[in-house]
Design a protein around this motif. Structure first.
Motif, PDB file in Angstrom:
ATOM      1  N   ASP A  81     -57.501  90.566 204.490  1.00  0.00           N
ATOM      2  CA  ASP A  81     -57.956  91.083 203.168  1.00  0.00           C
ATOM      3  C   ASP A  81     -59.211  91.032 202.774  1.00  0.00           C
ATOM      4  O   ASP A  81     -59.921  90.278 202.620  1.00  0.00           O
ATOM      5  CB  ASP A  81     -56.956  89.822 202.047  1.00  0.00           C
ATOM      6  N   ASN A  85     -59.524  95.551 194.772  1.00  0.00           N
ATOM      7  CA  ASN A  85     -59.814  95.721 193.238  1.00  0.00           C
ATOM      8  C   ASN A  85     -58.895  94.339 192.598  1.00  0.00           C
ATOM      9  O   ASN A  85     -58.884  94.354 191.271  1.00  0.00           O
ATOM     10  CB  ASN A  85     -58.932  96.762 192.515  1.00  0.00           C
ATOM     11  N   ASN A  86     -58.340  93.425 193.235  1.00  0.00           N
ATOM     12  CA  ASN A  86     -57.896  92.307 192.885  1.00  0.00           C
ATOM     13  C   ASN A  86     -56.494  92.221 192.410  1.00  0.00           C
ATOM     14  O   ASN A  86     -56.425  91.303 191.636  1.00  0.00           O
ATOM     15  CB  ASN A  86     -58.900  91.335 192.252  1.00  0.00           C
ATOM     16  N   LEU A  88     -53.776  92.387 193.626  1.00  0.00           N
ATOM     17  CA  LEU A  88     -52.859  91.517 194.436  1.00  0.00           C
ATOM     18  C   LEU A  88     -51.390  92.010 194.157  1.00  0.00           C
ATOM     19  O   LEU A  88     -50.404  91.270 194.361  1.00  0.00           O
ATOM     20  CB  LEU A  88     -52.955  90.054 193.845  1.00  0.00           C
TER      21      LEU A  88
END
Length: 208
Positions: A81, A85-86, A88
């Motif tokens: 990973d 952009n987080n 998730l």
């Protein structure tokens, strides 16, 4: 067309398109052999498809130097990973539904590689160390348990002329990220060009 087309049954689809060939059925295997390993080792790009338990589907791109996805053994892959952009989305989906589908591409190669199975998240230090790139070790890895692996014929890539440089001019006719963000936010003070410039100076330079 003002009305949405009506859905059709799988039976009707099969009636129209026919049965798969013996070769198409036989090519599916339940592990990573030497040839599949070679393909993954040369692939710099994979699309990752997952779905939430509520039925919401997602497909996201992952890319890095060729071979960034590691084959841990004949039935296990590890996907790093990297900085993103987080959101998730993939992680949240896997937490509720472990099923996963992958499509690997190798530039210039007509066939793609499809891998299906289940997956989970890991911070195993030995695995993360194997996924290091540019001096940076990822914080999380996606561990894929392979159930199916097979090459997909190259018709789609050939029809798309995906590796034909003449097609690269198409990029000039699609909206930039700045245009999309500016339109979405309705921001009249910050131009699309300014957003694109900021992305180029910060986000797109911070790849790891």
């Amino acid at each position: 067309m003002s009305q949405r087309p009506e859905p059709m049954s799988l039976e009707r689809v099969r009636e129209l398109v026919g049965e798969p060939s013996e070769a198409a059925e036989a090519k599916v295997q339940d592990h990573v052999d030497r040839n599949i390993h070679r393909f993954i080792a040369h692939s710099p790009f994979v699309c990752v498809a997952t779905a939430h338990a509520d039925g919401t589907a997602d497909c996201s791109p992952r890319g890095d130097h060729p071979g960034f996805v590691k084959v841990l053994d004949s039935r296990t892959l590890a996907i790093p990973d990297r900085v993103g952009n987080n959101r998730l989305d993939t992680f949240e989906n896997l937490a509720t539904d472990p099923r996963i589908g992958l499509v690997f591409l190798v530039p210039g190669h007509h066939e793609s590689l499809r891998v299906n199975g289940t997956a989970y998240l890991s911070e195993d230090p030995d695995v993360l160390a194997r996924l290091e790139a540019e001096g940076k070790t990822p914080k999380v890895a996606i561990i894929v348990r392979v159930q199916e692996a097979y090459l997909h014929c190259g018709r789609a890539i050939l029809r798309a002329r995906l590796w034909d440089p003449d097609g690269f001019a198409l990029a000039d006719h699609v909206p930039s990220m700045g245009e999309v963000i500016a339109a979405r936010l309705g921001n009249t003070e910050t131009s699309a060009g300014a957003i694109d410039e900021a992305l180029a100076k910060s986000t797109y330079r911070n790849l790891y």
